[in-house]
Scaffold this active site. Structure first.
Site, short mmCIF file in Angstrom:
data_model
loop_
_atom_site.label_atom_id
_atom_site.label_comp_id
_atom_site.label_asym_id
_atom_site.label_seq_id
_atom_site.Cartn_x
_atom_site.Cartn_y
_atom_site.Cartn_z
N LYS A 176 0.85 -1.20 0.00
CA LYS A 176 0.00 0.00 0.00
C LYS A 176 0.88 1.25 0.00
O LYS A 176 1.48 1.61 1.01
CB LYS A 176 -0.94 0.06 1.21
CG LYS A 176 -2.02 1.11 0.97
CD LYS A 176 -2.57 1.76 2.20
CE LYS A 176 -1.84 2.96 2.71
NZ LYS A 176 -1.87 4.17 1.85
N GLU A 179 -1.43 7.43 -0.27
CA GLU A 179 -2.52 7.88 -1.15
C GLU A 179 -2.09 9.06 -2.03
O GLU A 179 -2.64 9.28 -3.09
CB GLU A 179 -3.72 8.30 -0.29
CG GLU A 179 -3.45 9.56 0.52
CD GLU A 179 -4.47 9.80 1.63
OE1 GLU A 179 -4.70 8.87 2.42
OE2 GLU A 179 -4.99 10.91 1.71
N GLY A 229 6.86 5.42 7.93
CA GLY A 229 6.03 6.62 7.99
C GLY A 229 6.28 7.36 9.28
O GLY A 229 7.35 7.26 9.88
N GLY A 230 5.26 8.07 9.74
CA GLY A 230 5.42 8.92 10.92
C GLY A 230 5.23 8.16 12.23
O GLY A 230 4.62 7.08 12.27
N THR A 233 1.48 7.31 13.30
CA THR A 233 0.91 6.16 12.59
C THR A 233 1.60 4.87 13.04
O THR A 233 0.94 3.83 13.20
CB THR A 233 1.06 6.32 11.06
OG1 THR A 233 0.77 7.66 10.70
CG2 THR A 233 0.13 5.39 10.32
N GLY A 234 2.89 4.94 13.24
CA GLY A 234 3.63 3.75 13.70
C GLY A 234 3.10 3.24 15.02
O GLY A 234 3.00 2.03 15.24
N GLU A 251 9.54 1.87 10.67
CA GLU A 251 10.67 2.76 10.33
C GLU A 251 10.08 4.16 10.36
O GLU A 251 9.27 4.51 9.50
CB GLU A 251 11.20 2.45 8.92
CG GLU A 251 11.55 1.00 8.66
CD GLU A 251 12.81 0.57 9.38
OE1 GLU A 251 13.57 1.44 9.82
OE2 GLU A 251 13.02 -0.65 9.52
N CYS A 285 13.61 11.57 5.72
CA CYS A 285 13.59 11.13 7.12
C CYS A 285 14.93 11.37 7.80
O CYS A 285 15.00 11.66 8.99
CB CYS A 285 13.21 9.66 7.21
SG CYS A 285 14.24 8.60 6.19
N GLU A 386 9.93 16.74 14.32
CA GLU A 386 10.23 16.60 12.89
C GLU A 386 9.32 17.54 12.10
O GLU A 386 8.11 17.35 12.09
CB GLU A 386 10.00 15.14 12.47
CG GLU A 386 10.46 14.84 11.09
CD GLU A 386 10.13 13.41 10.66
OE1 GLU A 386 9.02 12.94 10.95
OE2 GLU A 386 10.99 12.77 10.02
P1 NAP Z 1 2.35 8.66 7.55
O1 NAP Z 1 1.29 9.71 7.52
O2 NAP Z 1 2.62 7.97 8.82
O3 NAP Z 1 1.96 7.65 6.40
C1 NAP Z 1 2.80 6.58 6.03
C2 NAP Z 1 1.97 5.51 5.37
O4 NAP Z 1 1.04 4.99 6.32
C3 NAP Z 1 1.12 6.03 4.21
O5 NAP Z 1 1.01 5.03 3.23
C4 NAP Z 1 -0.22 6.26 4.88
O6 NAP Z 1 -1.28 6.26 4.00
C5 NAP Z 1 -0.27 5.07 5.81
N1 NAP Z 1 -1.21 5.19 6.92
C6 NAP Z 1 -1.72 6.31 7.48
N2 NAP Z 1 -2.53 5.98 8.52
C7 NAP Z 1 -2.54 4.64 8.60
C8 NAP Z 1 -3.17 3.70 9.45
N3 NAP Z 1 -3.97 4.08 10.45
N4 NAP Z 1 -2.95 2.38 9.26
C9 NAP Z 1 -2.14 1.98 8.25
N5 NAP Z 1 -1.50 2.81 7.41
C10 NAP Z 1 -1.69 4.13 7.58
O7 NAP Z 1 3.74 9.25 7.07
P2 NAP Z 1 4.02 10.16 5.80
O8 NAP Z 1 3.59 11.54 6.12
O9 NAP Z 1 3.49 9.49 4.58
O10 NAP Z 1 5.60 10.05 5.71
C11 NAP Z 1 6.44 10.90 6.38
C12 NAP Z 1 7.05 10.21 7.58
O11 NAP Z 1 7.75 9.05 7.16
C13 NAP Z 1 8.09 11.07 8.27
O12 NAP Z 1 7.92 10.98 9.66
C14 NAP Z 1 9.40 10.44 7.83
O13 NAP Z 1 10.48 10.67 8.71
C15 NAP Z 1 9.03 9.01 7.77
N6 NAP Z 1 9.99 8.25 6.96
C16 NAP Z 1 10.84 7.40 7.60
C17 NAP Z 1 11.79 6.69 6.87
C18 NAP Z 1 12.75 5.75 7.55
O14 NAP Z 1 13.51 5.08 6.85
N7 NAP Z 1 12.76 5.65 8.87
C19 NAP Z 1 11.84 6.85 5.48
C20 NAP Z 1 10.96 7.72 4.87
C21 NAP Z 1 10.02 8.42 5.61
P3 NAP Z 1 -1.82 7.65 3.41
O15 NAP Z 1 -0.66 8.38 2.84
O16 NAP Z 1 -2.76 7.20 2.40
O17 NAP Z 1 -2.41 8.38 4.58
#
Ligand code: NAP
Length: 493
Positions: A176, A179, A229-230, A233-234, A251, A285, A386
């Site tokens: 997935k 979006e 992701g964030g 959400t994690g 992650e 990130c 962040e």
């Molecule tokens: P996010 O809002 O947490 O979303 C990440 C993914 O999770 C998206 O596909 C999102 O879908 C999905 N998601 C949202 N709510 C969910 C739920 N309740 N259950 C399951 N999946 C869900 O993060 P983001 O804003 O896309 O990404 C930015 C974050 O990613 C930053 O904090 C960044 O530091 C982190 N990141 C970390 C790394 C690493 O290697 N550690 C690498 C890249 C990014 P939707 O987009 O459709 O909401």
């Protein structure tokens, strides 16, 4: 995409069951570049069920490892063939420059090549139990059905860190993408199918994470969730998965220090502090968002950073002259702008940026200028949270101990950089900093062959390297007695 079905479930490309579509917007100019199927929760449940049925049927897990390795290498070849097309989609979707997108796709290729090589040579372990009639082996088997959730900043790159080892290990999966940025993943899944991924092994749904999340994660058919992701959400995913005792690797974000000592090489330090934070407009990130600099050079260093930050060419990623693109969406820019307001209200000194570019040609995009806050301290939220935008905060230190304390003064622990020409101090620093990756006199580089992941609240798993494969494997110990005899514990009388 644009009329073709975008959901792959059980080997069949289908539209969303309720006909739902999402418009994908180019953040550089606000134009709609595609409309894609928006999965329903029912579609997501069906995708997990298809992955479960395919895994349980057993053929994929039993496929000789050499064949799985060859498949990964074929995918890499096709990615090279389609590199320009996929890079183009990545730029349309994320806004990043085409140069960056091309580098991303090169990295995706290298991930598939790396795991294609690694799975082919991964060996079982034979254990000497001290009895010549017993053969004891430790073998690795696919963990099962994996749910792979990726963010929008490196859409296909982050997804490839999951799909390549999952395929190599013999798992089935539901991918997935975010979006906001599904286009490159849709193109990739079509390509993987062409390379010969068997029906039902790789399933694809896209749509809102908040809507699809529970169908994908609150699901006892899932054996492993790999999430990038964030932090918020994690946490949600970890809690939900705990109910099913599903293995989870998260992650998450980072608030990454870039520590510069007075003896550091000036030119490479200025250059890499700038790139470390402003590449991809800070939506990285591992961006080096906290400059922690030795007091004696701080004023001159910051003045030079400001000068160069103001020369960065912000623009449409399709324009070869642009050095960095827009933020991914209007909503995300609003979040970054709120952090700028917060920084000002906390007393940090805004020394450049903090606003949208004035160029009317950029008015329709979600652009934001490289921003530097001086006179920051650890108590400020702008230093601790962040922002995920082009914002650098500057803190000063006098002693090495202070630099270490500041460098570790974050709930995150993803990455950090140290710059010094003193090798002994460099070694002390890289060992003292509690982050998953430390760069010494460099910043931002990584390789598919070395593990990536975070300490503390930056996550609990590792991607890339050998560990990035073992995350997708169960370990089984096989004890084989070739000459069985009674244990004679109970005498039978
Ligand atoms: P996010 O809002 O947490 O979303 C990440 C993914 O999770 C998206 O596909 C999102 O879908 C999905 N998601 C949202 N709510 C969910 C739920 N309740 N259950 C399951 N999946 C869900 O993060 P983001 O804003 O896309 O990404 C930015 C974050 O990613 C930053 O904090 C960044 O530091 C982190 N990141 C970390 C790394 C690493 O290697 N550690 C690498 C890249 C990014 P939707 O987009 O459709 O909401």
């Amino acid at each position: 995409m644009n009329g073709d079905p975008d959901l792959l479930i059980g080997g069949e490309w289908i539209h969303a069951s309720d006909g739902g579509l999402r418009q994908i917007v180019n953040p550089a100019d606000g134009s709609v570049v595609a409309s894609v199927d928006e999965a329903t929760t029912e579609d997501a449940r069906r995708a997990v069920a298809a992955a479960r049925a395919t895994f349980d049927e057993g053929a994929w897990a039993a496929t000789p490892v050499a064949e799985r390795a060859a498949l990964l290498l074929r995918i890499a070849d096709l990615l090279e063939r389609d590199k320009e097309q996929i890079a183009h989609l990545e730029t349309l979707d994320t806004g990043k420059t085409l140069v960056e997108s091309r580098i991303d796709i090169d990295d995706v290729v290298s991930v598939f090549r790396y795991y294609g090589g690694l799975v082919a040579v991964q060996a079982d372990r034979v254990v000497d139990v001290g009895d010549p009639t017993v053969i004891s082996r430790v073998v690795r088997e696919p963990i099962g059905v994996c749910v792979l959730i990726a963010p929008w900043n490196y859409p296909l790159l982050q997804m490839s860190w999951k799909i390549a080892p999952a395929l190599g290990a013999g798992c089935t999966m539901v991918a997935k993408p975010s979006e906001v940025t599904p286009l490159s993943t849709i193109a990739f899944v079509r390509l993987a199918e062409e390379a010969g991924v068997p029906s039902g092994v790789l399933n694809l749904v896209q749509g809102s994470g908040a809507v699809l999340g529970s169908a994908l994660t609150d699901n006892s058919d899932v054996d492993f969730i790999s999430f990038t992701g964030g932090l918020a959400t994690g946490r949600i995913i970890s809690e939900v998965a705990a109910e099913h005792v599903t293995k989870v690797a998260v992650e998450l974000g980072g608030k990454n220090p870039h520590i510069v000592f007075a003896d550091a090489d000036w030119e490479s330090s200025v250059d890499q502090v700038l790139t470390g934070v402003f590449l991809h407009s800070g939506q990285v990130c591992s961006a080096g968002t906290r400059l922690i600099i030795e007091e004696s050079i701080a004023d001159d260093f910051v003045a030079e950073l400001v000068r160069r930050a103001e020369l960065i060419r912000v623009g449409n990623g399709m324009d070869a002259a642009s050095e960095t693109g827009p933020l991914v969406s209007e909503q995300h820019r609003a979040k970054v702008e709120a952090y700028v307001e917060l920084g000002i209200s906390e007393g940090a000194k805004l020394v450049t940026g903090g606003v949208r570019p004035s160029d009317p040609a950029l008015a329709a995009g979600s652009f934001f200028l490289p921003t530097i806050f001086d006179n920051c301290d650890r108590s400020m939220r702008i230093v601790q949270e962040e922002t995920f935008g082009p914002i650098l905060t500057v803190e000063r230190f006098v002693t090495e101990a202070e630099a270490i304390r500041l460098g570790n003064d974050t709930e995150y622990g993803l990455a950090g950089g140290v710059r010094t020409t003193d090798p002994a101090r460099g070694e002390r620093m890289v060992r003292a900093l509690r982050h998953g990756t430390i760069w010494l006199n460099d910043f931002g580089y990584y390789t598919a062959a070395a593990e990536w992941g975070g300490f503390k609240k930056s996550g609990n798993g590792r991607e890339l390297g050998p560990t990035g494969l073992t995350e997708y494997q169960e370990i089984k110990h096989i004890w084989h007695n070739t000459a069985p005899k009674p244990a004679e514990w109970f005498k039978g009388v």
